[in-house]
Design an enzyme around this catalytic site. Structure first.
Site, short mmCIF file in Angstrom:
data_model
loop_
_atom_site.label_atom_id
_atom_site.label_comp_id
_atom_site.label_asym_id
_atom_site.label_seq_id
_atom_site.Cartn_x
_atom_site.Cartn_y
_atom_site.Cartn_z
N THR A 1 44.05 -38.40 62.45
CA THR A 1 42.76 -39.05 62.15
C THR A 1 41.61 -38.47 62.99
OG1 THR A 1 43.06 -40.79 63.78
CG2 THR A 1 43.87 -41.24 61.56
N ASP B 1 41.98 -40.06 57.25
CA ASP B 1 42.01 -41.44 57.74
C ASP B 1 42.24 -42.34 56.53
OD1 ASP B 1 41.52 -43.99 58.59
OD2 ASP B 1 39.77 -43.45 59.81
N SER C 1 60.45 -49.86 58.64
CA SER C 1 60.75 -50.40 59.98
C SER C 1 61.81 -51.49 59.83
CB SER C 1 59.50 -51.02 60.60
OG SER C 1 59.85 -51.80 61.73
N TYR D 1 52.19 -56.47 59.41
CA TYR D 1 53.03 -55.27 59.56
C TYR D 1 54.33 -55.42 58.75
CZ TYR D 1 55.62 -51.54 62.01
OH TYR D 1 56.35 -50.40 62.32
N SER E 1 53.72 -55.04 55.11
CA SER E 1 53.48 -53.64 54.72
C SER E 1 54.79 -52.87 54.69
CB SER E 1 52.48 -52.97 55.68
OG SER E 1 53.07 -52.70 56.94
N GLN F 1 67.56 -45.30 48.87
CA GLN F 1 68.28 -45.88 50.01
C GLN F 1 67.35 -46.07 51.22
OE1 GLN F 1 71.42 -46.94 49.41
NE2 GLN F 1 70.93 -46.16 47.36
#
Ligand code: NAP
Length: 245
Positions: free
Chosen positions: A35, A57, A136, A149, A152, A231
């Protein structure tokens, strides 16, 4: 033989930087994003003649789309797309300002929709593509203070599994890698201040490294993974064992 081309978002540091190095070492030409100009220069220095750095960005979606279209015009196609860039902006839901919600959803989730839409027609034409998405463990478990988070990151899982089904017969695979606790700029504060508490939850008794993630991304980018799609590979030292993956 012509080198494959990879687009790696968030390539100037942390996990994205290691992924870029790993791919470049596998003779893949890497286009890495950052960015800031400083970030772009880091990528250039890291990759030398094995790739380039570009400024993007994701909060500026119109410009992002323009840049990706330009890339396609210049390189004709992207063979491998690694969607790694991501941010956290924690707050309990009850007081979370709209801007924190929108910011995290835009950067982590909406960006993949806009970028993939531009890239995927060239993959379809070539009947080849590898899309690897960094989600995550939090996308599967949730975390206090991280509704934005976690939403997302689970959104990325749903997106990737659905897209995998849409393009499975076209030579394109779409897979996710879900890291646990990896030491990077994003996490180093919390990982050092709460080390004892967090390590207790990890059966392997250590944090992960960006390299641990890069190896898996490299495998998913290669011919060796051609029969794997849709996967979500967890890389977390056993912290979360997902029976449903
Ligand atoms: P990091 O070191 O903070 O790197 C984040 C990267 O995202 C940077 O390259 C950054 O570029 C880029 N980025 C930030 N805002 C952006 C924006 N508005 N537009 C485009 N790019 C932007 O974090 P990391 O730990 O390596 O994280 C990489 C990915 O792994 C993220 O998706 C993260 O959610 C995921 N992950 C990390 C962990 C962990 O424990 N570290 C665990 C699970 C998942 P600039 O530096 O130029 O801003």
């Amino acid at each position: 033989m012509k080198k494959k081309i990879a687009l790696v978002t968030g390539a100037n540091k942390g996990i994205g930087k290691k992924i870029s190095i790993e791919l470049a070492n596998s003779k893949i030409y890497v286009i890495g994003t950052a960015t800031t100009e400083i970030g772009v220069n880091i990528i250039k220095k890291t990759l030398q003649n094995k790739g380039i750095g570009i400024l993007i960005d994701f909060t500026k979606i119109y410009i992002t789309k323009k840049i990706i279209k330009k890339l396609i015009k210049k390189y004709k196609n992207i063979d491998i797309f690694v969607h790694n860039a991501g941010i956290i902006n924690d707050n309990l839901l009850i007081t979370m300002p709209d801007i924190k919600w929108n910011n995290v959803i835009d950067v982590n989730l909406s960006s993949i929709f806009h970028i993939t839409k531009i890239i995927i027609p060239t993959m379809i034409k070539k009947k080849y593509g590898r899309i690897i998405v960094i989600s995550s463990v939090i996308g599967c478990t949730g975390q206090k203070g991280q509704t934005n988070y976690a939403a997302s990151k689970s959104g990325l899982i749903g997106f990737s599994k659905s897209l995998a089904l849409e393009v499975a017969s076209l030579g394109i695979t779409v897979n996710l890698v879900s890291p646990g606790y990896i030491i990077t700029d994003m996490t180093k504060k919390i990982l050092s201040s709460k080390k004892k508490e967090i390590i207790k939850k990890i059966p392997m008794k250590r944090y992960g490294t960006p390299q641990d993630i890069a190896y898996v991304v490299s495998f998913l980018s290669s011919e060796k993974s051609s029969y794997i799609t849709g996967q979500n590979i967890h890389v977390n030292g056993g912290m979360y064992v997902d029976l449903a993956t």
